[in-house]
Write a protein that holds these residues in place. Sequence first.
Motif, PDB file in Angstrom:
ATOM      1  N   VAL A   1       0.799  -1.156  -0.108  1.00 43.64           N
ATOM      2  CA  VAL A   1       0.015  -0.038   0.042  1.00 43.64           C
ATOM      3  C   VAL A   1       0.822   1.347   0.105  1.00 43.64           C
ATOM      4  O   VAL A   1       1.754   1.405   0.792  1.00 43.64           O
ATOM      5  CB  VAL A   1      -0.968   0.089   1.237  1.00 43.64           C
ATOM      6  N   GLY A   2       0.935   2.086  -1.172  1.00 44.79           N
ATOM      7  CA  GLY A   2       1.307   3.378  -1.068  1.00 44.79           C
ATOM      8  C   GLY A   2       0.436   4.705  -1.030  1.00 44.79           C
ATOM      9  O   GLY A   2      -0.696   4.291  -1.048  1.00 44.79           O
ATOM     10  N   PRO A   3       0.844   5.681  -1.072  1.00 43.19           N
ATOM     11  CA  PRO A   3      -0.007   6.932  -0.908  1.00 43.19           C
ATOM     12  C   PRO A   3      -0.712   7.007  -1.979  1.00 43.19           C
ATOM     13  O   PRO A   3      -1.964   7.482  -1.845  1.00 43.19           O
ATOM     14  CB  PRO A   3       0.926   8.157  -0.831  1.00 43.19           C
ATOM     15  N   GLU A   4      -0.285   6.524  -3.214  1.00 38.37           N
ATOM     16  CA  GLU A   4      -1.260   6.573  -4.186  1.00 38.37           C
ATOM     17  C   GLU A   4      -2.355   5.623  -4.375  1.00 38.37           C
ATOM     18  O   GLU A   4      -3.521   5.586  -5.225  1.00 38.37           O
ATOM     19  CB  GLU A   4      -0.518   6.406  -5.515  1.00 38.37           C
TER      20      GLU A   4
ATOM     21  N   ASP B   1       0.232  -1.246  10.707  1.00 37.41           N
ATOM     22  CA  ASP B   1       1.259  -2.240   9.914  1.00 37.41           C
ATOM     23  C   ASP B   1       2.198  -2.915  10.913  1.00 37.41           C
ATOM     24  O   ASP B   1       3.272  -2.358  11.544  1.00 37.41           O
ATOM     25  CB  ASP B   1       2.321  -1.393   8.938  1.00 37.41           C
ATOM     26  N   ILE B   2       1.951  -4.375  10.945  1.00 37.54           N
ATOM     27  CA  ILE B   2       2.842  -5.309  12.046  1.00 37.54           C
ATOM     28  C   ILE B   2       3.706  -6.191  11.266  1.00 37.54           C
ATOM     29  O   ILE B   2       4.133  -7.001  11.848  1.00 37.54           O
ATOM     30  CB  ILE B   2       2.038  -5.943  13.102  1.00 37.54           C
ATOM     31  N   ALA B   3       3.782  -5.858  10.097  1.00 34.78           N
ATOM     32  CA  ALA B   3       4.607  -6.689   8.858  1.00 34.78           C
ATOM     33  C   ALA B   3       6.176  -6.267   9.003  1.00 34.78           C
ATOM     34  O   ALA B   3       6.429  -5.183   9.312  1.00 34.78           O
ATOM     35  CB  ALA B   3       3.990  -6.634   7.797  1.00 34.78           C
ATOM     36  N   LEU B   4       7.174  -7.317   9.034  1.00 29.89           N
ATOM     37  CA  LEU B   4       8.433  -6.905   8.743  1.00 29.89           C
ATOM     38  C   LEU B   4       8.749  -7.710   7.594  1.00 29.89           C
ATOM     39  O   LEU B   4       9.049  -8.929   7.796  1.00 29.89           O
ATOM     40  CB  LEU B   4       9.112  -6.931   9.762  1.00 29.89           C
ATOM     41  N   PRO B   5       9.305  -7.252   6.443  1.00 29.37           N
ATOM     42  CA  PRO B   5       9.412  -5.800   6.018  1.00 29.37           C
ATOM     43  C   PRO B   5       7.984  -5.183   6.012  1.00 29.37           C
ATOM     44  O   PRO B   5       7.029  -5.844   6.078  1.00 29.37           O
ATOM     45  CB  PRO B   5       9.928  -5.832   4.668  1.00 29.37           C
ATOM     46  N   ARG B   6       7.855  -3.864   6.236  1.00 30.91           N
ATOM     47  CA  ARG B   6       6.620  -3.095   6.032  1.00 30.91           C
ATOM     48  C   ARG B   6       5.642  -3.500   5.013  1.00 30.91           C
ATOM     49  O   ARG B   6       6.249  -3.584   3.775  1.00 30.91           O
ATOM     50  CB  ARG B   6       6.809  -1.881   6.718  1.00 30.91           C
ATOM     51  N   ASN B   7       4.494  -3.429   5.285  1.00 33.31           N
ATOM     52  CA  ASN B   7       3.644  -3.778   4.001  1.00 33.31           C
ATOM     53  C   ASN B   7       3.081  -2.232   3.632  1.00 33.31           C
ATOM     54  O   ASN B   7       2.513  -2.108   2.169  1.00 33.31           O
ATOM     55  CB  ASN B   7       2.303  -4.476   4.433  1.00 33.31           C
ATOM     56  N   ILE B   8       2.937  -1.259   4.487  1.00 35.41           N
ATOM     57  CA  ILE B   8       2.514   0.055   4.108  1.00 35.41           C
ATOM     58  C   ILE B   8       3.369   1.156   3.963  1.00 35.41           C
ATOM     59  O   ILE B   8       4.388   1.201   5.153  1.00 35.41           O
ATOM     60  CB  ILE B   8       1.513   0.565   5.224  1.00 35.41           C
ATOM     61  N   HIS B   9       3.621   1.873   2.908  1.00 35.71           N
ATOM     62  CA  HIS B   9       4.725   2.888   2.883  1.00 35.71           C
ATOM     63  C   HIS B   9       4.373   4.010   3.798  1.00 35.71           C
ATOM     64  O   HIS B   9       3.358   4.514   4.319  1.00 35.71           O
ATOM     65  CB  HIS B   9       4.504   3.560   1.469  1.00 35.71           C
ATOM     66  N   PRO B  10       5.476   4.326   4.527  1.00 37.64           N
ATOM     67  CA  PRO B  10       5.603   5.238   5.745  1.00 37.64           C
ATOM     68  C   PRO B  10       4.753   6.689   5.271  1.00 37.64           C
ATOM     69  O   PRO B  10       4.127   7.356   6.122  1.00 37.64           O
ATOM     70  CB  PRO B  10       6.927   5.610   6.160  1.00 37.64           C
ATOM     71  N   ARG B  11       4.806   6.988   3.985  1.00 36.72           N
ATOM     72  CA  ARG B  11       4.087   8.380   3.534  1.00 36.72           C
ATOM     73  C   ARG B  11       2.705   8.200   3.593  1.00 36.72           C
ATOM     74  O   ARG B  11       2.015   9.248   3.635  1.00 36.72           O
ATOM     75  CB  ARG B  11       4.637   8.661   2.080  1.00 36.72           C
TER      76      ARG B  11
ATOM     77  N   HIS C   1      -6.548  11.827   5.330  1.00 44.58           N
ATOM     78  CA  HIS C   1      -7.697  11.119   5.709  1.00 44.58           C
ATOM     79  C   HIS C   1      -6.777   9.668   6.449  1.00 44.58           C
ATOM     80  O   HIS C   1      -7.677   8.799   6.457  1.00 44.58           O
ATOM     81  CB  HIS C   1      -8.495  10.691   4.797  1.00 44.58           C
ATOM     82  N   ALA C   2      -5.655   9.452   6.652  1.00 40.29           N
ATOM     83  CA  ALA C   2      -4.903   8.204   7.363  1.00 40.29           C
ATOM     84  C   ALA C   2      -4.201   8.274   8.399  1.00 40.29           C
ATOM     85  O   ALA C   2      -3.296   9.406   8.655  1.00 40.29           O
ATOM     86  CB  ALA C   2      -4.192   7.453   6.007  1.00 40.29           C
ATOM     87  N   TYR C   3      -4.483   7.299   9.129  1.00 39.36           N
ATOM     88  CA  TYR C   3      -3.754   7.448  10.369  1.00 39.36           C
ATOM     89  C   TYR C   3      -3.004   5.960  10.445  1.00 39.36           C
ATOM     90  O   TYR C   3      -3.311   5.066  10.569  1.00 39.36           O
ATOM     91  CB  TYR C   3      -4.396   7.662  11.618  1.00 39.36           C
ATOM     92  N   LEU C   4      -1.488   5.988  10.317  1.00 40.96           N
ATOM     93  CA  LEU C   4      -0.629   4.922  10.496  1.00 40.96           C
ATOM     94  C   LEU C   4       0.200   4.676  11.527  1.00 40.96           C
ATOM     95  O   LEU C   4       0.823   5.655  11.954  1.00 40.96           O
ATOM     96  CB  LEU C   4       0.362   4.990   8.987  1.00 40.96           C
ATOM     97  N   TYR C   5       0.166   3.387  11.891  1.00 41.05           N
ATOM     98  CA  TYR C   5       1.037   3.108  13.030  1.00 41.05           C
ATOM     99  C   TYR C   5       1.770   1.823  12.600  1.00 41.05           C
ATOM    100  O   TYR C   5       1.340   0.948  11.985  1.00 41.05           O
ATOM    101  CB  TYR C   5       0.046   2.888  14.281  1.00 41.05           C
TER     102      TYR C   5
END
Length: 371
Positions: free
Chosen positions: A244-247, A260-270, A276-280
Amino acid sequence: MALPLYLVGLSHKTAPLEVRERAALDPVVALPAALMALGKGVVLSTCNRTELYGVGSPEKARAFLLERGVAPRHLYVKEGVEALRHLYRVAAGLDSLVVGEAQILGQVREALFLARRQGATESLLEKAFQTAIALGKRARSETGIGAGAVSVAYAALDLALAVYGDLSGLSVAVLGAGEMAELFLTHLKAHGVGRVLVVNRTEERARALAERFGGEAFGLSGLPQVLRQADLVVASAAAPHYLVGPEDLPKRAKPLFLIDIALPRNIHPRVGSLPHAYLYNLDDLERVVEKNRRAREGEVPKVEALIEKALADYLEWYAGHRVREAIRALRERLFQEVAQELPGADFPTWHKEVGRRAHPLILALKAQARP
């Protein structure tokens, strides 16, 4: 002679998430490569740590992690009893992000199984990991260190509850269909969530998990649709790149909460910078579980007492192991000497003479091994 075990590793205590991502070892390619580099060893690679255990010098293990882009300041090296004590603390859950978590014990067991499959273990490592697993079970059955739900998945649930208060009626999506996704869904269903959406690269696995929780299954091609419909997204897929990216996030009337509790991460930090998004991510969970950690502080001394007893038992076993190995080597040497000195004698005569010569030397070895 000092215990020749060593440990080289990094964890959430010494390295940020992006460094732990570089050190993470997938079980198909990177982990077998690490075991080949070690010669004999066991590799424990989880979302919060990568640790290489072996016998002898730690330099090969240290070089292996440095080659993966880990800086020396992120590594810890422990040898002898301290390496074994660290392994015991890990198995007991004392070194986890969520103190007392249950998942780490299964991961320690799996690390031993994978090393066995590669033919990478030997007697000291086998005994170390077997006793660590036994200790981890005792810590959870004889103390309160494992009381309640204390997994990373439960910490993520706590975070969701802190934001929403009430999860009933929410649409929740999980990316991935592994153990962590299943554990999270188990917690969610207990809190009465509404719609469950499961996304996985293999749609068949997504369907199997979704059916268990009365949910809907999607392949990766269905991810855009899921992101439009979900209120809460929890990512735990085994993927080498961002899913999942910003786009990828559509404009929404209400915010989307992502963990995002995956390693490597599944969701782009941006993604977290979108209005409208809250990412942890995993590092954010440390703040969520601080209350949990304080509640278990009273149980830590009890677990540490079990650890010290297990260490004493291992060292007693190791002293006996050293004597047994020394006796075996002594008998082999004496047998060669006797065979050369008495070439015409028969086999029973050789063994009798070896026994006569070995007896006082064996008594001396046993006396030296006594504490």
